[in-house]
Write a protein that holds these residues in place. Structure first.
Motif, mmCIF file in Angstrom:
data_model
loop_
_atom_site.group_PDB
_atom_site.id
_atom_site.type_symbol
_atom_site.label_atom_id
_atom_site.label_comp_id
_atom_site.label_asym_id
_atom_site.label_seq_id
_atom_site.Cartn_x
_atom_site.Cartn_y
_atom_site.Cartn_z
ATOM 1 N N ARG A 1 0.851 -1.191 0.000
ATOM 2 C CA ARG A 1 0.000 0.000 0.000
ATOM 3 C C ARG A 1 0.883 1.235 0.000
ATOM 4 O O ARG A 1 2.035 1.196 0.428
ATOM 5 C CB ARG A 1 -0.936 0.010 1.213
ATOM 6 C CG ARG A 1 -0.423 0.546 2.540
ATOM 7 C CD ARG A 1 0.643 -0.309 3.207
ATOM 8 N NE ARG A 1 0.167 -1.617 3.590
ATOM 9 C CZ ARG A 1 -0.350 -1.886 4.767
ATOM 10 N NH1 ARG A 1 -0.408 -0.947 5.675
ATOM 11 N NH2 ARG A 1 -0.737 -3.102 5.061
ATOM 12 N N PHE A 2 0.313 2.341 -0.482
ATOM 13 C CA PHE A 2 0.970 3.643 -0.401
ATOM 14 C C PHE A 2 0.080 4.660 0.298
ATOM 15 O O PHE A 2 0.520 5.379 1.179
ATOM 16 C CB PHE A 2 1.351 4.158 -1.791
ATOM 17 C CG PHE A 2 2.443 3.378 -2.440
ATOM 18 C CD1 PHE A 2 3.729 3.399 -1.927
ATOM 19 C CD2 PHE A 2 2.197 2.607 -3.559
ATOM 20 C CE1 PHE A 2 4.754 2.675 -2.516
ATOM 21 C CE2 PHE A 2 3.209 1.880 -4.152
ATOM 22 C CZ PHE A 2 4.484 1.908 -3.632
ATOM 23 N N CYS A 3 -1.166 4.736 -0.076
ATOM 24 C CA CYS A 3 -2.023 5.780 0.489
ATOM 25 C C CYS A 3 -2.585 5.386 1.847
ATOM 26 O O CYS A 3 -2.891 6.232 2.669
ATOM 27 C CB CYS A 3 -3.159 6.127 -0.477
ATOM 28 S SG CYS A 3 -4.368 4.802 -0.699
ATOM 29 N N CYS B 1 -0.296 10.281 -2.968
ATOM 30 C CA CYS B 1 -0.981 9.373 -2.047
ATOM 31 C C CYS B 1 -1.851 10.141 -1.063
ATOM 32 O O CYS B 1 -2.726 9.559 -0.428
ATOM 33 C CB CYS B 1 0.034 8.520 -1.298
ATOM 34 S SG CYS B 1 1.003 9.431 -0.077
ATOM 35 N N CYS C 1 -4.341 4.993 -4.355
ATOM 36 C CA CYS C 1 -3.121 4.472 -4.992
ATOM 37 C C CYS C 1 -3.380 3.147 -5.693
ATOM 38 O O CYS C 1 -2.637 2.789 -6.601
ATOM 39 C CB CYS C 1 -1.989 4.338 -3.974
ATOM 40 S SG CYS C 1 -2.108 2.897 -2.885
ATOM 41 N N ARG D 1 -1.200 11.241 1.854
ATOM 42 C CA ARG D 1 -0.984 11.008 3.287
ATOM 43 C C ARG D 1 -0.663 12.317 4.008
ATOM 44 O O ARG D 1 -1.146 12.565 5.112
ATOM 45 C CB ARG D 1 0.172 10.030 3.498
ATOM 46 C CG ARG D 1 -0.168 8.564 3.347
ATOM 47 C CD ARG D 1 1.027 7.750 3.813
ATOM 48 N NE ARG D 1 0.844 6.322 3.612
ATOM 49 C CZ ARG D 1 1.747 5.406 3.984
ATOM 50 N NH1 ARG D 1 2.876 5.801 4.561
ATOM 51 N NH2 ARG D 1 1.535 4.134 3.778
#
Length: 687
Positions: free
Chosen positions: A32-34, A149, A45, A151
């Motif tokens: 995962r990234f987001c 993303c 993502c 974040r």
């Protein structure tokens, strides 16, 4: 609970869990990234795609809720192809910066490209470029690396409470930026570096200094406030390069304040690395033996009641215990750990603790803040209060504050009044917020040092305690009456009884000439200009600040990263730090200096090793034998203070105790990075 089958493995997860959480409960790794455990779900993502039985296509597992009997497949041909395709899209515009990127070696994109990428690129067109943003003196941007993303956007909005970042435009033109070109104003902005999964946001002060695999990593405790944030000190050679947070859900979750993270350059500047003795008005560097002998000669013939010791805000419990034992051996009861002159109820341990523990904020449903600005005194704790405020929804967590703060607390707080007269109105039931506290199941009061450092502190404390007992803040099974300390050493010193004994003098009296010999153990914030010229001052510490300039003898000690130490946080949690690097030059651990001096004056302290000293600390107070315990551990009591005389309320309003967040102790004052932050943000604070 809901039963889900992940790759043939049955697993029970709470109702409402996502497919990603179910997969992780089954031991499956989902890229995962987001997605971030402490932020809201964005689902943008698409790296976390999985297959679900009877679903027409792969689903983003981070935002897909599970249902009873759901079958999830994490490693099918369809999933592998989907992840490779997503990775290929993410890398279309990402530059080949890995050799010069500060994120290299700890980059999620690197790791996942290696694990899930195809190894080749079919993209022949020019990559897009994005203008870098100036986010202030702490966070460096290379926005061409950004994978959108979001974040950082969600962290600044949801956790930090300063919604200054956002995603503008769409498609090929989408980019993260500040809505208005200005520096980030959060005291938690350094956490953006941690949550960023690529090298778009990195630390500006340490840019291009070292690679992540070159660091020696050591667990420690942050001393920039009293929260006891768990940190990891990363050093190369004999130099601390950077500090990052460790995960501890009961203390700091996984966040760290900017002062704790970025003041590391202050550990290298203005350091004391050899003993000094003042001869004919001039400080002269001397060997350790000469310094200790000179001090012993000065003490010779001086009665114990004319010797005093004041401890500073960054001291470890070991040095406090050793100095207290030395003063007792010299016949002195003049001890004090309160440079700021704060008053506490030390007759019982819960009289000076954050009794609900920091996790108690998650249960509270009403909060009264008295004489405190949590955003500056403990930014990570302030983020937890904001989290509770957001989770409770509008009106679900009423917050009242007595004493107007100088900043936005990042959550809605109603200023009930400016001074202690508001406490009297609440206690008399004449203020509507008293009913709010009474109706709450878990009401909480946070009492800060703007109330405890006043002349009428005993009266303010008594009124606050009476209000707590009258409104259910203190009840069976719940104690929400909390003291928020600002000094890392304060609770440990109170637990050890580093306070004036019978007929002993407090810090203010000692500074005004109440003693002939004054020992300052890291006490860098005492008003040295008030110390009479004929008072002999011994300064034991690690920085050449104002107190060292006034000293007649300087004994160079070790900073918190240079010694193993015990610290007790504001909630009474005993925590241990380890040595990351050695102190510079001839500087030594503080307790070892005191132990060596005790031998010179023929009052040898009965411990030679750190383990023996910690056994002695446990004798003084059993809490030191149980590390990691919170405020619920109330073994023993504090040392009884002299009974307070009846004091009337002062009419003056509560004034914040921290004027400049970035310049509160000797390390941050020596830091060029913190000086730059003070210059950038000081104007806004003044406005």
């Amino acid at each position: 609970m809901v039963r889900v089958i992940v790759d043939g493995i049955p697993v029970d997860v709470p109702a409402g869990s996502s497919a990603l959480q179910a997969c992780e409960a089954a031991g499956k790794e989902i890229p995962r990234f987001c997605y971030h455990e402490r932020l809201s779900v964005a689902g943008n993502c698409r790296m976390c795609l999985v297959e679900v039985a009877r679903a027409p296509k792969p689903v983003a597992s981070c935002g897909f809720p599970v249902g009873e009997g759901m079958e999830i497949f994490t490693d099918t041909q369809v999933v592998r192809r989907a992840r490779r395709a997503v990775m290929e899209f993410l890398l279309i515009n990402h530059p080949l910066d890995c050799p010069i990127c500060d994120q290299g070696g700890e980059c999620d994109l690197q790791d996942q490209a290696y694990g899930y990428g195809s190894g080749i690129s079919r993209y022949q067109e020019d990559k897009r470029a994005v203008t870098d943003k100036d986010l202030g003196p702490l966070v460096k941007t290379v926005m061409t690396r950004c994978i959108q993303c979001t974040r950082c956007v969600r962290f600044s909005t949801e956790v930090a409470g300063t919604p200054e970042l956002g995603l503008v435009s769409r498609g090929e033109n989408a980019e993260i930026t500040t809505y208005v070109e200005k520096a980030l104003t959060s005291e938690l902005s350094g956490n953006l570096i941690d949550v960023c999964p690529v090298g778009a946001l990195t630390a500006k002060p340490s840019a291009f200094h070292a690679r992540s695999w070159e660091y020696k990593k050591t667990d420690s405790i942050d001393v920039m406030d009293a929260l006891g944030t768990n940190i990891q000190v990363q050093a190369r050679g004999g130099e601390v390069m950077r500090i990052v947070p460790r995960v501890n859900d009961e203390v700091n979750e996984e966040w760290l304040s900017d002062k704790g993270r970025f003041s590391v350059d202050g550990l290298k500047r203005k350091r004391l690395d050899r003993p000094w003795v003042r001869v004919n008005g001039k400080l002269i560097a001397v060997p350790w033996k000469d310094a200790l002998v000179a001090l012993a000669r000065r003490l010779d013939g001086v009665s114990g009641d004319r010797i005093g010791a004041i401890a500073g805000d960054l001291c470890d419990a070991e040095s406090l215990c050793a100095l207290k034992d030395l003063m007792t051996a010299l016949g002195s009861a003049n001890l004090d750990c309160r440079q700021d002159g704060a008053w506490y109820d030390t007759t019982r341990r819960d009289g000076y603790l954050f009794n609900s523990d920091l996790t108690g904020i998650d249960q509270a449903d009403a909060l009264l803040i008295v004489g405190s600005t949590p955003r500056h005194e403990a930014p990570v704790l302030n983020a937890r209060i904001r989290k509770r405020f957001v989770d409770a929804g509008r009106g679900g967590f009423p917050v009242g504050i007595i004493g107007a703060p100088r900043c936005d607390l990042t959550y809605d707080a109603t200023v009930l009044g400016e001074g202690p007269e508001t406490l009297a109105a609440l206690l008399a039931g004449e203020h509507p917020f008293a009913d709010v506290l009474k109706k709450a199941k878990h009401p909480m009061i946070i009492l800060g040092h703007a109330a405890l450092t006043r002349r009428d502190a005993p009266a303010v404390y008594a009124a606050s305690r009476a209000l707590a007992e009258a409104t259910g803040v203190i009840a069976e099974g719940w104690n929400g009456f909390n003291i928020l300390h600002t000094a890392a050493s304060r609770v440990g010193a109170l637990d050890l009884g580093f306070l004036p004994g019978a007929h002993g003098r407090a810090a203010s009296s000692m500074v005004r000439g109440g003693v002939d010999i004054l020992w300052l153990l890291g006490a860098d914030d005492v008003p040295v200009e008030r110390i009479p010229a004929d008072t002999f001052v011994v300064y034991q510490g690690h920085h050449g600040d104002a107190a060292a300039a006034r000293a007649d003898i300087i004994l160079p000690g070790a900073a918190y990263t240079e010694k193993p130490g015990t610290y007790v946080n504001t909630a009474g949690r005993v925590q241990r730090a380890f040595r990351a690097v050695f102190a510079p030059g001839e500087a030594r651990e503080d307790w070892r200096i005191i132990r060596a001096f005790s031998e010179v004056v023929a009052h040898t302290l009965p411990y030679d090793t750190l383990e023996q000293l910690r056994e002695r600390m446990a004798e003084v107070n059993p809490v030191f034998a149980m590390t990691g315990e919170g405020a619920a551990l109330l073994l023993g009591v504090g040392v009884a203070d002299d009974p307070a005389e009846a004091v009337a309320f002062d009419e003056a309003p509560f004034r914040p105790v921290i004027r400049d967040y970035y310049q509160t102790n000797v390390i941050s004052r020596a830091s060029q990075t913190m000086a730059e932050c003070s210059a950038v943000y000081g104007v806004a604070a003044a406005e």
